[in-house]
Design a protein around this motif. Structure first.
Motif, PDB file in Angstrom:
ATOM      1  N   ASN A  49      39.265  45.274  28.834  1.00 23.89           N
ATOM      2  CA  ASN A  49      40.573  44.621  28.935  1.00 23.89           C
ATOM      3  C   ASN A  49      41.320  44.495  27.615  1.00 23.89           C
ATOM      4  OD1 ASN A  49      40.973  44.037  31.798  1.00 23.89           O
ATOM      5  ND2 ASN A  49      39.001  43.007  31.551  1.00 23.89           N
ATOM      6  N   TYR A  50      40.716  44.984  26.548  1.00 21.74           N
ATOM      7  CA  TYR A  50      41.464  45.018  25.290  1.00 21.74           C
ATOM      8  C   TYR A  50      42.737  45.870  25.435  1.00 21.74           C
ATOM      9  CZ  TYR A  50      42.691  47.154  20.822  1.00 21.74           C
ATOM     10  OH  TYR A  50      43.382  47.697  19.784  1.00 21.74           O
ATOM     11  N   PRO A  51      42.639  47.077  26.043  1.00 24.50           N
ATOM     12  CA  PRO A  51      43.880  47.846  26.211  1.00 24.50           C
ATOM     13  C   PRO A  51      44.934  47.131  27.070  1.00 24.50           C
ATOM     14  CG  PRO A  51      41.958  49.262  26.549  1.00 24.50           C
ATOM     15  CD  PRO A  51      41.444  47.857  26.476  1.00 24.50           C
ATOM     16  N   ILE A  52      44.490  46.223  27.939  1.00 22.80           N
ATOM     17  CA  ILE A  52      45.475  45.474  28.740  1.00 22.80           C
ATOM     18  C   ILE A  52      46.218  44.464  27.861  1.00 22.80           C
ATOM     19  CG2 ILE A  52      45.793  43.931  30.759  1.00 22.80           C
ATOM     20  CD1 ILE A  52      45.190  46.898  31.420  1.00 22.80           C
ATOM     21  N   ALA A  53      45.555  43.964  26.821  1.00 24.10           N
ATOM     22  CA  ALA A  53      46.258  43.112  25.853  1.00 24.10           C
ATOM     23  C   ALA A  53      47.355  43.935  25.166  1.00 24.10           C
ATOM     24  CB  ALA A  53      45.262  42.548  24.833  1.00 24.10           C
ATOM     25  N   LEU A  54      47.034  45.183  24.827  1.00 22.93           N
ATOM     26  CA  LEU A  54      48.039  46.059  24.208  1.00 22.93           C
ATOM     27  C   LEU A  54      49.191  46.313  25.183  1.00 22.93           C
ATOM     28  CD1 LEU A  54      45.751  48.801  22.555  1.00 22.93           C
ATOM     29  CD2 LEU A  54      46.769  46.784  21.461  1.00 22.93           C
ATOM     30  N   GLU A  55      48.837  46.552  26.436  1.00 25.77           N
ATOM     31  CA  GLU A  55      49.850  46.866  27.450  1.00 25.77           C
ATOM     32  C   GLU A  55      50.743  45.642  27.732  1.00 25.77           C
ATOM     33  OE1 GLU A  55      51.198  49.307  28.720  1.00 25.77           O
ATOM     34  OE2 GLU A  55      52.039  48.669  30.624  1.00 25.77           O
ATOM     35  N   GLY A  56      50.136  44.464  27.795  1.00 26.36           N
ATOM     36  CA  GLY A  56      50.925  43.245  28.019  1.00 26.36           C
ATOM     37  C   GLY A  56      51.928  43.047  26.888  1.00 26.36           C
ATOM     38  N   PRO A  84      52.542  31.187  21.675  1.00 28.87           N
ATOM     39  CA  PRO A  84      51.842  31.412  22.941  1.00 28.87           C
ATOM     40  C   PRO A  84      50.835  32.561  22.800  1.00 28.87           C
ATOM     41  CG  PRO A  84      54.227  31.826  23.161  1.00 28.87           C
ATOM     42  CD  PRO A  84      53.920  31.693  21.714  1.00 28.87           C
ATOM     43  N   VAL A  85      49.617  32.332  23.278  1.00 27.12           N
ATOM     44  CA  VAL A  85      48.569  33.351  23.193  1.00 27.12           C
ATOM     45  C   VAL A  85      48.048  33.613  24.610  1.00 27.12           C
ATOM     46  CG1 VAL A  85      46.377  33.992  22.120  1.00 27.12           C
ATOM     47  CG2 VAL A  85      47.942  32.439  20.922  1.00 27.12           C
ATOM     48  N   VAL A  86      48.270  34.818  25.070  1.00 24.93           N
ATOM     49  CA  VAL A  86      47.811  35.193  26.410  1.00 24.93           C
ATOM     50  C   VAL A  86      46.397  35.762  26.263  1.00 24.93           C
ATOM     51  CG1 VAL A  86      48.233  36.673  28.412  1.00 24.93           C
ATOM     52  CG2 VAL A  86      50.175  35.738  27.108  1.00 24.93           C
ATOM     53  N   ILE A  87      45.425  35.169  26.973  1.00 21.63           N
ATOM     54  CA  ILE A  87      44.040  35.620  26.833  1.00 21.63           C
ATOM     55  C   ILE A  87      43.495  36.074  28.193  1.00 21.63           C
ATOM     56  CG2 ILE A  87      41.756  35.055  25.927  1.00 21.63           C
ATOM     57  CD1 ILE A  87      42.917  32.891  24.272  1.00 21.63           C
ATOM     58  N   LEU A  88      42.924  37.270  28.199  1.00 25.82           N
ATOM     59  CA  LEU A  88      42.373  37.848  29.432  1.00 25.82           C
ATOM     60  C   LEU A  88      40.894  37.491  29.528  1.00 25.82           C
ATOM     61  CD1 LEU A  88      44.081  41.311  28.961  1.00 25.82           C
ATOM     62  CD2 LEU A  88      44.894  39.371  30.318  1.00 25.82           C
ATOM     63  N   ILE A  89      40.517  36.822  30.618  1.00 24.65           N
ATOM     64  CA  ILE A  89      39.158  36.268  30.704  1.00 24.65           C
ATOM     65  C   ILE A  89      38.425  36.708  31.969  1.00 24.65           C
ATOM     66  CG2 ILE A  89      37.801  34.140  30.465  1.00 24.65           C
ATOM     67  CD1 ILE A  89      40.220  32.849  29.206  1.00 24.65           C
ATOM     68  N   PRO A  90      37.858  37.914  31.962  1.00 24.68           N
ATOM     69  CA  PRO A  90      37.066  38.337  33.119  1.00 24.68           C
ATOM     70  C   PRO A  90      35.701  37.661  33.083  1.00 24.68           C
ATOM     71  CG  PRO A  90      36.984  40.017  31.430  1.00 24.68           C
ATOM     72  CD  PRO A  90      37.868  38.920  30.888  1.00 24.68           C
ATOM     73  N   LYS A  91      35.046  37.632  34.237  1.00 28.56           N
ATOM     74  CA  LYS A  91      33.696  37.065  34.304  1.00 28.56           C
ATOM     75  C   LYS A  91      32.693  38.193  34.077  1.00 28.56           C
ATOM     76  CE  LYS A  91      33.144  32.660  35.762  1.00 28.56           C
ATOM     77  NZ  LYS A  91      32.072  31.789  35.251  1.00 28.56           N
ATOM     78  N   ASN A  92      32.524  38.612  32.851  1.00 22.66           N
ATOM     79  CA  ASN A  92      31.535  39.664  32.586  1.00 22.66           C
ATOM     80  C   ASN A  92      30.648  39.241  31.429  1.00 22.66           C
ATOM     81  OD1 ASN A  92      33.076  40.041  30.303  1.00 22.66           O
ATOM     82  ND2 ASN A  92      34.061  41.913  31.031  1.00 22.66           N
ATOM     83  N   GLN A  93      29.915  40.192  30.872  1.00 26.97           N
ATOM     84  CA  GLN A  93      28.944  39.811  29.839  1.00 26.97           C
ATOM     85  C   GLN A  93      29.615  39.310  28.562  1.00 26.97           C
ATOM     86  OE1 GLN A  93      29.833  42.881  30.439  1.00 26.97           O
ATOM     87  NE2 GLN A  93      29.586  44.197  28.663  1.00 26.97           N
ATOM     88  N   LEU A  94      30.938  39.483  28.460  1.00 22.89           N
ATOM     89  CA  LEU A  94      31.645  39.012  27.273  1.00 22.89           C
ATOM     90  C   LEU A  94      32.290  37.633  27.480  1.00 22.89           C
ATOM     91  CD1 LEU A  94      33.324  42.396  26.244  1.00 22.89           C
ATOM     92  CD2 LEU A  94      31.551  41.175  24.976  1.00 22.89           C
ATOM     93  N   TYR A  95      32.016  37.050  28.638  1.00 16.93           N
ATOM     94  CA  TYR A  95      32.689  35.788  28.999  1.00 16.93           C
ATOM     95  C   TYR A  95      32.546  34.711  27.911  1.00 16.93           C
ATOM     96  CZ  TYR A  95      34.005  31.687  31.731  1.00 16.93           C
ATOM     97  OH  TYR A  95      34.601  30.527  32.169  1.00 16.93           O
ATOM     98  N   GLU A  96      31.295  34.446  27.499  1.00 11.83           N
ATOM     99  CA  GLU A  96      31.076  33.384  26.510  1.00 11.83           C
ATOM    100  C   GLU A  96      31.811  33.685  25.209  1.00 11.83           C
ATOM    101  OE1 GLU A  96      29.706  30.647  27.328  1.00 11.83           O
ATOM    102  OE2 GLU A  96      29.020  31.348  29.302  1.00 11.83           O
ATOM    103  N   LYS A  97      31.837  34.957  24.850  1.00  8.71           N
ATOM    104  CA  LYS A  97      32.495  35.373  23.604  1.00  8.71           C
ATOM    105  C   LYS A  97      33.994  35.104  23.672  1.00  8.71           C
ATOM    106  CE  LYS A  97      28.923  37.957  21.973  1.00  8.71           C
ATOM    107  NZ  LYS A  97      28.123  37.362  20.938  1.00  8.71           N
TER     108      LYS A  97
END
Ligand code: F6R
Length: 364
Positions: free
Chosen positions: A231-238, A271-284
Motif C-alpha cells: 500500500n505504499y504505492p497507494i500513498a503515492l497515488e492518493g 493532515p496525514v492520511v495513513i493506510l492501515i491494512p490488517k497484515n503483518q505490518l499492522y503493528e509497525k
C-alpha cells in the motif's frame, strides 16, 4: 455524457465496480483464467527470468503494486521504472526478460520509448492497456486489456483499479503456469477478486463521510499520505490525485521512512492520511501513526472494517471491507480518489480538466 454526475471524474469513480467486473469477466471462464491475448505460450512464460514494468504517473503506481504481487505470487524478480527514466539508464534486459508496459491511453510517448528500447534488446513485451488498437498495443506482442470503458476525466481512476485487477489476474495465471499456485488457491483468490466490485460498492455508499472530511480539510495547503508494503504505492497515488486536481501540495511516503526526514514537517496543522491494512505490518504502521500523533499531526486513517482499535488512536477513520492483502490497494484507493475529488470541488477547481494537464501525453 455525465449521466447526472457533476463531473466525469465522479462518474468514473462510481463506474469502478462495473469496470472491475467487466475486466474480470473478459478473462475468467468457468473458474479458469484465459489470457491468450498475451500471445506468450506457457513454455515462453516459464523461461522468463526477470520482469520489468514500465509506466508513467498513475499507471506507474499500478506498476509498483505489480512488483509486490509478482514477486510474492510468482517468485520472479521485478524491476519497476518510470518510463521516461527507463531507457536512459542501462537496464539489463535480454531475451529472457519480460517487459510489461502499463498505459490507460496506449499513446504515452515515454512508455512507447521504453518499449522501443526493450524491443531492441529482444525482450518479450506485453502491455496492460485500456484502448483497443492504440499505439502501445500495436508495439506489444500481446495486451491484457482493461475493460474500464472510456476514461474522460484527466485524473485516472477506473483505469487504475482495472489495471490492478488485470495485474492480479496475470499473477494468478503466471503463478499457476509455474506450478506455484495450485488450483484450489487460484479459485480462492479469484473468488476474492470477484467480490471486489461489491466491496467497492460498499465504499461508494459511504462517500458522504469523505465529503464531510473534505469540508474539514479543503483549505489546507499541505497533505501527507503514508503507507507500507503493497500500500505504499497507494500513498503515492492518493497524493498524486490530490495534487493534480486540487493543487494542494501532497506527498506520499513509506511510513517507516518518516523518521528519516519528513517527520520534521508534522505539526498540528498537517493532515496525514495513513493506510492501515490488517497484515503483518499492522503493528509497525500503528507505531508510525503514533509517531505522527505525538507530534500533533491530524490522522485520517483508512482502515479495515472491524478494526476498532483505530478509533481511539486516529482523529478520523474511514473503513473499507476486509479483503486479501494483495487486493487492499484496489479498495484503499477509492476513498482517496473521493477525498481528492471533494476537496478539489470545494476549492472551485476544474476537476475534469486540471490546469497544465492533458489526458494523454504524446510528447516526450
Ligand atoms: C494521473 C494521470 C497520469 C497518467 C499518465 C500515464 O491521474 O492520469 O499520471 O496516469 O499520464 O498515462 P497512460 O496511463 O495513459 O499512459
Amino acid at each position: 455524457e455525465k449521466n447526472g454526475y457533476d463531473h466525469f471524474m465522479l462518474k468514473e469513480i462510481y463506474e469502478q465496480p462495473k469496470a472491475i467486473r467487466d475486466t474480470i469477466k473478459a478473462k475468467v471462464c468457468n473458474g479458469k483464467i484465459l489470457l491468450d491475448e498475451i500471445n506468450l505460450s506457457p513454455k515462453e512464460l516459464r523461461k522468463i527470468k526477470k520482469v520489468f514494468i514500465v509506466a508513467c504517473g498513475t499507471s506507474y503506481h499500478a506498476a509498483l503494486i505489480g512488483k509486490y504481487m509478482l514477486e510474492k505470487l510468482c517468485l520472479v524478480p521485478v524491476e519497476v521504472d518510470i518510463a521516461s527514466e527507463f531507457r536512459y539508464r542501462s537496464p539489463l534486459l535480454d531475451k529472457n526478460s519480460l517487459v510489461i508496459a502499463i498505459s490507460q491511453s496506449g499513446e504515452t510517448a515515454d512508455t512507447l520509448g521504453a518499449i522501443a528500447y526493450a524491443k531492441n534488446k529482444e525482450s518479450k513485451i506485453i502491455s496492460i492497456c485500456n484502448v483497443v488498437g492504440s499505439s502501445i498495443t500495436r508495439c506489444s506482442q500481446g495486451t491484457i486489456y482493461t475493460h474500464a470503458g472510456p476514461e474522460i476525466g484527466v485524473a485516472s481512476t477506473k483505469a487504475f483499479t482495472t489495471q490492478l485487477a488485470a495485474l492480479y489476474l496475470f499473477c494468478l495465471y503466471l503463478g499457476s503456469i509455474k506450478g506455484l499456485i495450485d488450483q484450489k488457491t487460484c479459485k480462492r483468490c479469484l473468488k476474492a477478486l470477484e467480490k471486489i466490485p461489491e466491496d467497492a460498492d460498499t465504499i461508494l455508499k459511504r462517500a458522504s463521510e469523505l465529503d464531510e472530511l473534505a469540508n474539514l480539510f479543503y483549505k489546507k495547503s499541505n497533505f501527507l499520505y503514508l503507507g507500507r508494503g503493497i500500500n505504499y504505492p497507494i500513498a503515492l497515488e492518493g497524493a498524486l490525485k490530490l495534487k493534480e486536481i486540487s493543487y494542494i501540495h501532497a506527498e506520499g511516503y513509506p511510513a517507516g521512512e518518516m523518521k528519516h526526514g519528513p517527520i520534521a514537517l508534522i505539526d498540528s496543522s498537517l493532515p496525514v492520511v495513513i493506510l492501515i491494512p490488517k497484515n503483518q505490518l499492522y503493528e509497525k504502521i500503528i507505531s508510525n501513526m503514533e509517531e505522527v500523533k505525538s507530534r500533533g499531526g491530524i490522522v485520517i486513517a483508512i482502515a479495515i472494517e472491524g478494526d476498532k482499535n483505530i478509533i481511539e488512536k486516529a482523529d478520523h477513520v474511514f473503513y473499507v471491507p476486509k479483503v486479501l492483502n494483495e487486493l487492499t490497494p484496489i479498495l484503499f484507493t477509492i476513498p482517496l480518489q473521493l477525498l481528492a475529488y471533494y476537496i478539489a470541488v470545494k476549492r472551485g477547481c476544474d476537476v475534469d480538466k486540471p490546469r497544465n494537464l492533458a489526458k494523454s501525453v504524446t510528447v516526450e
